[in-house]
Enzyme design. Structure first.
Site, PDB file in Angstrom:
ATOM      1  N   ALA A 268     -41.170 -12.414 -22.905  1.00 48.46           N
ATOM      2  CA  ALA A 268     -41.959 -12.098 -23.633  1.00 48.46           C
ATOM      3  C   ALA A 268     -41.831 -10.753 -22.891  1.00 48.46           C
ATOM      4  O   ALA A 268     -41.419 -10.550 -21.403  1.00 48.46           O
ATOM      5  CB  ALA A 268     -42.942 -12.286 -23.351  1.00 48.46           C
ATOM      6  N   LYS A 269     -42.381  -9.662 -23.121  1.00 47.47           N
ATOM      7  CA  LYS A 269     -42.526  -8.072 -21.777  1.00 47.47           C
ATOM      8  C   LYS A 269     -43.796  -7.704 -21.900  1.00 47.47           C
ATOM      9  O   LYS A 269     -43.969  -7.617 -23.282  1.00 47.47           O
ATOM     10  CB  LYS A 269     -41.655  -7.548 -22.072  1.00 47.47           C
TER      11      LYS A 269
END
Length: 822
Positions: free
Chosen positions: A322-323
């Site tokens: 994720a980011k």
């Protein structure tokens, strides 16, 4: 009307906006008072009445109370959005404030998500897919550079100004789908109509660009699953999107979830590739309009690509990739950008909480709870932002608040990576494994290190490694000693300065301890004379390129900091002598993307033993994952007792042992992957930089298949063996048993621990080409024997290992190399 707000740059035009909004609803201000308080808050008091000329009053039948309510709703919405041509449509009375806010957010969405390279590139990608000449990551980088928005912002503004009636109908459609009042009145969710009177009206427009704009706006409404648009108190607009709107030609792997944020002086994104995922949140600053336009064009692609890369790096931990990216508007100075960073980050987190912990003002088309975990990244690792986000999520009702963020201080139960050398632990495990394979003595191995005592990886590399460092480059300059820099002096820069909270860098090194032929050069130097007589005109440029300098030669090159893509196909030839021998015989990457994949392949094909970042530097993500697990498993009372440490020099016994267990897990994961990559490289001759991607893809695919099947999870014996092996001993069975941990930790998270452990350990044991029948054999043996260090030795794939010497390293694959014919 009394209005209080904290003074900041986003509110400079608030006073004129207040007057416009009051008159918009048929009111006028008799008198007003402004009180700027010393604490940074301003209070505005206005005494208002209805305009005496009823012909100038909007909806004259409304009562004063209703008008005031509408004024307050409008002010709250205007306060969180910047002035723009879209919001100006409300000031000119063409749209209401909420209609203009919808148009603004939708237009931002269209700008960032409508970019494409078209179907031709998709065909090129399919032809090259699986090729070891071009990696998936390289194809994505090419695609990112070629992409451009299908419609410009000017085109969207012109379309909205020319067809205000259609914008109003688009907003009505948005209300029908997502307004809580409509949902409560109907008692069910409104179904989306692809073909409607509105879609037919759009098709009848003469200008095809206008059609395209409004169809994009409809797509925005269609794919929203949650929004805080009608939440009374909010700090920005936030939208949980269904990723189905992403074209496969541009995004070949569809994310699990996308969040989109629009607010005053920032735009935000968050992407994750699994239900259970974790990644850092970075704030992107732009100190010029040119830099902002560049950053804006690639903001979502940066978010997507980083999350996708993280997905591969997280292959042997429960969280997927994720980011989060928060793009600030252009700032006039670094000081202004830093001041806005904290404000924008907090707005982003609060708006995220609106969707993660929704109330009745949010229509839920998602239909299930979501759990998200965040960590520090660019411009968010300092200033206590992760600590604030953790505590704020608790206030917002997050029952898993202790695990909401990693990167917290020990007083909040965090495990700082730099303090305990978590990322370096995995990098050094690869170095030690490689030296053992080659039969080399670590203290005799020469090393060039990018990164120094001021950084996380560099400082810990100086403490953990026994290699002879001949050159060091950090943010302040260059140290060089052909006979090896004094280890005691290097470690002093860390132990006596950095770890004591004092400023440190390579420039604090005692120059008297540099031997003949060596030097110390600051990046501020001009016309610096080297011992060999060469004049260096610019110290900064020399530092940036010193790793390519022909005077450097070492057994090991270990980049632990530096600019991305510092070594590419354009300059990789500089790492070789005139006779074709490499100047670095081994490369173990610590920094992310320091070397491009095409340069990596060139190096490996010409005799360099190389292990890439996605394999070597995963210690940090492993540490964060186990920090999350501990926060989920412990009760609030246990967490306060065991994990909150006021004085890091006197930690609790549990904290001290848990950190040690985390370091053991990091070393174990690194060792297992190293062995798997070494075997496959020896067996197949395929560059290990490509084998890393292949191994990651296999593990992730098997992980997903295990999660989709309940048969393995329902096997109580297997479940207990896997969880007991994956979870640190000091927690399980140290504090609790398996039934207790299953009661406390979310089921989805436990299943993810289970599946990631089995998938990674299977391929680490049986090799990349293992078949499905081997998996069942693996499961049966694991249940019978349990997991231990000897499991792979007893059952794993094996390749006869060669011993070598320094003189053998770096030979061409045509004669000796590490991938040549066997």
């Amino acid at each position: 009307i009394d209005l209080a707000f904290r003074r900041a740059p986003p509110h400079r035009e608030l006073f004129s906006t207040l007057g416009d909004t009051i008159s918009m609803w048929g009111l006028y201000s008799q008198r007003k008072y402004v009180e700027p308080l010393a604490n940074g808050v301003t209070i505005v008091t206005q005494f208002v009445d209805v305009l005496p000329d009823k012909t100038e009053v909007l909806q004259p039948e409304l009562t004063m109370e209703k008008r005031i309510a509408n004024v307050l709703k409008a002010i709250r919405m205007q306060f969180i959005l910047p002035r723009s041509p879209f919001t100006d449509l409300a000031l000119t009375r063409h749209l209401t404030v909420h209609e203009s806010a919808f148009a603004y957010a939708a237009a931002r969405f269209v700008y960032h998500f409508s970019s494409t390279v078209g179907p031709a590139f998709a065909h090129i990608s399919s032809v090259l897919e699986g090729s070891h000449q071009v990696s998936a990551n390289e194809l994505y980088q090419i695609r990112t550079r070629l992409k451009a928005p299908q419609v410009s912002e000017d085109a969207m503004i012109r379309a909205c100004e020319a067809h205000v009636d259609i914008v109003k109908k688009l907003y009505q459609e948005f209300q029908e789908m997502h307004h809580p009042t409509v949902f409560k009145a109907r008692g069910e969710l409104t179904k989306w109509e692809e073909k409607s009177a509105l879609s037919a009206e759009i098709e009848r427009l003469e200008n095809p660009i206008d059609q395209q704009v409004f169809n994009f706006l409809r797509s925005f409404t269609k794919h929203i699953l949650r929004t805080n648009f009608w939440k009374e108190n909010k700090l920005g607009l936030s939208f949980r999107m269904d990723p189905a709107f992403l074209p496969e030609s541009d995004y070949p792997r569809r994310p699990y979830a996308i969040f989109f944020f629009a607010g005053s002086q920032y735009t935000g994104f968050h992407t994750r590739f699994q239900d259970i995922a974790r990644g850092g949140i970075r704030v992107v600053q732009s100190l010029s309009s040119t830099a902002y336009n560049t950053n804006r064009q690639r903001a979502f692609d940066e978010c997507y690509n980083l999350a996708r890369t993280q997905q591969y790096k997280n292959k042997d931990i429960p969280e997927g990739g994720a980011k989060g990216v928060v793009l600030l508007d252009a700032a006039k100075s670094r000081e202004e950008a830093n001041a806005l960073t904290s404000v924008a980050f907090k707005k982003y987190i609060d708006s995220f909480c609106d969707l993660l912990f929704p109330d009745d003002s949010v229509v839920d088309r998602l239909g299930k709870d979501e759990v998200c975990f965040f960590g520090p990244d660019e411009n968010t690792g300092t200033g206590g932002l992760m600590d604030w986000a953790c505590e704020h999520s608790k206030v917002r009702g997050n029952k898993f608040w202790k695990a909401f963020t990693t990167g917290k201080m020990p007083i909040r139960g965090g495990i700082p990576h730099d303090m305990f050398g978590m990322t370096t632990t995995s990098v050094e495990a690869y170095i030690k494994g490689l030296l053992a394979k080659k039969g080399l003595v670590e203290s005799e191995v020469t090393r060039v290190l990018v990164g120094g005592p001021d950084g996380d990886l560099g400082s810990n590399a100086l403490l953990q490694s026994e290699c002879k460092t001949v050159a060091l480059m950090d943010g302040f300059g260059v140290l060089y000693d052909p006979n090896g820099l004094d280890k005691t002096e290097l470690r002093r820069l860390v132990l006596e300065l950095k770890l004591q909270g004092k400023p440190t860098s390579s420039m604090e090194f005692n120059a008297a301890k540099i031997g003949p032929g060596g030097f110390k050069m600051s990046i501020t130097e001009r016309d610096f004379k080297l011992p060999n007589g060469t004049i260096v005109p610019n110290g900064r440029q020399f530092r940036d390129e010193f790793h390519l300098n022909p005077m450097l030669e070492a057994d090991l090159f270990n980049p632990c900091a530096g600019r991305p893509e510092a070594i590419t196909s354009a300059n990789v030839h500089l790492l070789f002598k005139d006779n074709g021998e490499p100047r670095y015989k081994m490369i173990v990457e610590g920094a992310n993307v320091f070397i491009t994949n095409d340069a990596r392949r060139y190096l490996e094909k010409h005799g360099v033993v190389l292990f890439k970042d996605a394999s070597t530097n995963k210690g940090g993500v492993t540490s964060s994952s186990l920090e999350v697990l501990c926060a989920l498993a412990l009760s609030d009372e246990e967490f306060d007792k065991y994990m909150r440490v006021a004085d890091i020099k006197n930690p609790t016994e549990f904290y001290k042992n848990y950190v040690k267990d985390v370091q053991k897990k990091i070393a174990e994961n690194a060792r297992l992957e190293f062995e798997a990559l070494w075997r496959e490289g020896e067996r197949t001759g395929i560059p290990r930089c490509d084998l890393t991607d292949t191994l990651s893809g296999k593990i992730i695919s098997l992980d997903a298949e295990i999660q989709q099947s309940s048969a393995l999870w329902n096997d109580e014996k297997l479940r207990e063996v896997a969880l007991s092996a994956a979870i640190p001993d000091v927690l399980l069975p140290g504090v609790m048993d398996v039934p207790t941990i299953m009661q406390r930790v979310p089921l989805a998270y436990l299943k993810s621990i289970f599946s990631s452990f089995l998938s990674a350990r299977f391929y680490y044991t049986y090799g990349i080409d293992a078949n499905p029948f081997a998996f069942f054999d693996f499961i049966n043996k694991l249940k019978a024997e349990g997991w231990s260090d000897s499991f792979i030795t007893a059952h794993g794939a094996s390749t006869p290992q060669k011993r070598g010497s320094l003189s053998q390293l770096g030979k061409s694959t045509a004669t000796q190399g590490f991938g040549g014919p066997k």
